[in-house]
Design a protein around this motif. Sequence first.
Motif, mmCIF file in Angstrom:
data_model
loop_
_atom_site.group_PDB
_atom_site.id
_atom_site.type_symbol
_atom_site.label_atom_id
_atom_site.label_comp_id
_atom_site.label_asym_id
_atom_site.label_seq_id
_atom_site.Cartn_x
_atom_site.Cartn_y
_atom_site.Cartn_z
ATOM 1 N N TYR A 1 0.855 -1.185 0.000
ATOM 2 C CA TYR A 1 0.000 0.000 0.000
ATOM 3 C C TYR A 1 0.893 1.238 0.000
ATOM 4 C CZ TYR A 1 0.656 -1.074 5.011
ATOM 5 O OH TYR A 1 1.175 -1.414 6.230
ATOM 6 N N ASP A 2 0.305 2.353 -0.390
ATOM 7 C CA ASP A 2 1.086 3.585 -0.480
ATOM 8 C C ASP A 2 1.108 4.343 0.844
ATOM 9 O OD1 ASP A 2 1.811 3.847 -3.497
ATOM 10 O OD2 ASP A 2 -0.248 3.125 -3.425
ATOM 11 N N GLY A 3 0.236 3.958 1.747
ATOM 12 C CA GLY A 3 0.236 4.600 3.058
ATOM 13 C C GLY A 3 -0.865 4.048 3.934
ATOM 14 N N VAL A 4 -0.649 4.128 5.235
ATOM 15 C CA VAL A 4 -1.702 3.753 6.184
ATOM 16 C C VAL A 4 -1.727 4.834 7.264
ATOM 17 C CG1 VAL A 4 -0.161 2.222 7.526
ATOM 18 C CG2 VAL A 4 -2.629 1.944 7.713
ATOM 19 N N ALA A 5 -2.945 5.209 7.680
ATOM 20 C CA ALA A 5 -3.070 6.242 8.716
ATOM 21 C C ALA A 5 -4.249 5.897 9.618
ATOM 22 C CB ALA A 5 -3.263 7.612 8.078
ATOM 23 N N ALA A 6 -4.152 6.310 10.882
ATOM 24 C CA ALA A 6 -5.196 6.010 11.865
ATOM 25 C C ALA A 6 -5.296 7.148 12.869
ATOM 26 C CB ALA A 6 -4.846 4.720 12.604
ATOM 27 N N GLY B 1 -15.992 6.317 12.533
ATOM 28 C CA GLY B 1 -16.010 6.845 11.166
ATOM 29 C C GLY B 1 -15.593 8.307 11.138
ATOM 30 N N LYS B 2 -16.128 9.080 12.083
ATOM 31 C CA LYS B 2 -15.796 10.510 12.136
ATOM 32 C C LYS B 2 -14.303 10.718 12.408
ATOM 33 C CE LYS B 2 -19.896 12.609 13.828
ATOM 34 N NZ LYS B 2 -20.544 12.846 15.094
ATOM 35 N N ALA B 3 -13.766 9.919 13.334
ATOM 36 C CA ALA B 3 -12.344 10.032 13.662
ATOM 37 C C ALA B 3 -11.483 9.681 12.443
ATOM 38 C CB ALA B 3 -12.014 9.118 14.842
ATOM 39 N N MET B 4 -11.913 8.661 11.685
ATOM 40 C CA MET B 4 -11.156 8.258 10.494
ATOM 41 C C MET B 4 -11.270 9.314 9.390
ATOM 42 S SD MET B 4 -12.363 4.313 10.616
ATOM 43 C CE MET B 4 -11.466 3.433 9.351
ATOM 44 N N LYS B 5 -12.431 9.925 9.300
ATOM 45 C CA LYS B 5 -12.638 10.976 8.293
ATOM 46 C C LYS B 5 -11.666 12.136 8.533
ATOM 47 C CE LYS B 5 -15.377 13.947 5.706
ATOM 48 N NZ LYS B 5 -14.923 15.263 6.047
ATOM 49 N N ARG B 6 -11.462 12.477 9.819
ATOM 50 C CA ARG B 6 -10.526 13.562 10.149
ATOM 51 C C ARG B 6 -9.117 13.228 9.663
ATOM 52 N NH1 ARG B 6 -13.212 14.284 15.029
ATOM 53 N NH2 ARG B 6 -11.779 12.900 16.121
ATOM 54 N N VAL B 7 -8.748 11.960 9.844
ATOM 55 C CA VAL B 7 -7.414 11.510 9.417
ATOM 56 C C VAL B 7 -7.279 11.586 7.887
ATOM 57 C CG1 VAL B 7 -6.003 9.414 9.229
ATOM 58 C CG2 VAL B 7 -6.931 10.107 11.435
ATOM 59 N N VAL C 1 -6.944 3.313 5.671
ATOM 60 C CA VAL C 1 -7.314 4.049 6.871
ATOM 61 C C VAL C 1 -7.941 3.055 7.848
ATOM 62 C CG1 VAL C 1 -9.593 4.790 6.001
ATOM 63 C CG2 VAL C 1 -8.446 6.124 7.794
ATOM 64 N N VAL C 2 -7.494 3.079 9.086
ATOM 65 C CA VAL C 2 -8.003 2.150 10.102
ATOM 66 C C VAL C 2 -8.313 2.935 11.383
ATOM 67 C CG1 VAL C 2 -6.771 0.106 9.240
ATOM 68 C CG2 VAL C 2 -5.609 1.628 10.834
#
Length: 234
Positions: A71-76, A104-110, A229-230
């Motif tokens: 993958y090109d990136g992962v963020a949480a 979902g909201k927290a992941m959307k911010r990321v 995104v996790v």
Amino acid sequence: MGIREDLIFYGKLIKSYIYPDRCVFCDRVVDHGISVCKKCRKTVPVIKGARCFGCGKPKDKCKCAGRRRFYDGVAAPFMYSGVVQTGVKLWKYGGRHKNTEFFGKAMKRVIDENYKNIDFDFICYVPQTEKEKEKRGYNQSRALAEELSRLTGIPVKGALFKVFETRRQHDLPWYLKSGNVLGVFECIDAQGVKGKNILIADDIKTSGCTLGECAKVLKLSGAEKVYCVVIAVR
Ligand SMILES: [Zn+2]
Ligand SMILES: [Zn+2]
């Protein structure tokens, strides 16, 4: 207030006594409209500042040297420790499905902060076999993808298929994890994946083997970029 408004007001009040709002992390009763209790708010391991997109951890906790697994990136938004661990378990196994909204909201911010220059064509999730779906009742990766789609307007597409059942990655020692998921996913629609920027949503990233395997299959089918995104990384 008219009678109608009165009824709505008292209806909500009664409902808040019968089904009070609870902290998404520890399940304590909280004031109406609050998601996180005071105690948890102080200890939630939020990922702030510079992060490593290879492992998703804050730069100062990273030991992966930027290694990316296809993958090109992962963020949480969070680290998988402390109250986040209880919160994710509560959501997955404790029937608190409505906490999908909070995560979902927290992941959307990321996504907004870290992937703002990427034009995603669709959101994809980690698939389950029919048997696994039956056993678990629902696919939490898909639930997150759908919630993110609702929040971002990016469509969800089930681009992957799970060929056979696997043991839970969680239960395995590190040296068996990558073999456990090897060759387990197939792309359903290579034409629909070719040249696309794809976002994979999932609950937790531990070794990264599952997300890496999903990304590999998408890339082999011609995907341009695959980001993940996790809720939390360990
Ligand atoms: Zn709490
Ligand atoms: Zn790293």
